[in-house]
Design an enzyme around this catalytic site. Structure first.
Site, short mmCIF file in Angstrom:
data_model
loop_
_atom_site.label_atom_id
_atom_site.label_comp_id
_atom_site.label_asym_id
_atom_site.label_seq_id
_atom_site.Cartn_x
_atom_site.Cartn_y
_atom_site.Cartn_z
N GLY A 44 1.05 -1.22 0.02
CA GLY A 44 0.02 0.04 0.00
C GLY A 44 0.76 1.10 0.13
O GLY A 44 1.37 1.36 -1.03
N ASP A 45 0.76 1.86 1.13
CA ASP A 45 1.47 3.15 1.20
C ASP A 45 2.35 3.22 2.22
O ASP A 45 2.97 4.38 2.65
CB ASP A 45 0.46 4.34 1.50
N GLU A 46 3.06 1.95 2.54
CA GLU A 46 3.97 1.93 3.68
C GLU A 46 5.30 1.46 2.78
O GLU A 46 5.36 0.71 1.90
CB GLU A 46 3.71 0.61 4.40
#
Length: 151
Positions: A44-46
């Site tokens: 994801g956004d990690e």
């Protein structure tokens, strides 16, 4: 490290804008890290960033450099709207102790969670169109054009 309000970016501007945001974060990572550092998108956004040989001071400097590089990014949507980015970072070091990458990851994840809990409005502030950021910056007496979302 994760991108604040990433779901909101996708929901507001579309998945193509979210992809552009992730590319912008990657570019900021590349420009802010040393050749010996390792950055990986873990989902994801990690992102997870490993800084071999860094102590607390140098790791904090890298985190500050990353924040600045990312908050200076302006992502443009297909419709010509612009938005800026902000990240939350869980910066930890081994402090000279033997630690596995899994232990560093776990500790940094806990610190990241605490950072987000300390400022629950962080996500709400991080995705604002540029003109709104300029308006809020003026309201706080800061210079016009400030793009720092967690200022």
């Amino acid at each position: 490290m994760d991108v604040n309000s990433f779901k909101q970016i996708n929901d507001t501007y579309g998945h193509a804008a979210g992809d552009n945001a992730l590319c912008a974060v990657t570019t900021a990572l590349r420009s802010s890290l040393r050749i010996t550092d390792l950055a990986a998108r873990i989902g994801g956004d990690e992102f997870f960033v490993l800084l071999p040989g860094s102590n607390e001071h140098s790791a904090s400097e890298v985190c500050a450099r990353l924040r600045n590089a990312i908050q200076d990014v302006s992502v443009e949507t297909r419709d010509g709207e612009r938005f800026s980015l902000a990240v939350s970072i869980g910066c930890v070091t081994s402090r000279g102790e033997e630690m596995t990458i899994a232990e560093l990851f776990h500790d940094s994840d806990l610190k990241l969670y605490r950072e987000k809990q300390a400022d629950p409005t962080r996500d709400a502030k991080s995705v604002r169109p540029q003109f709104m950021q300029q308006h809020y910056a003026n309201q706080r007496g800061q210079a016009v054009g400030v793009h720092a979302s967690d200022a």
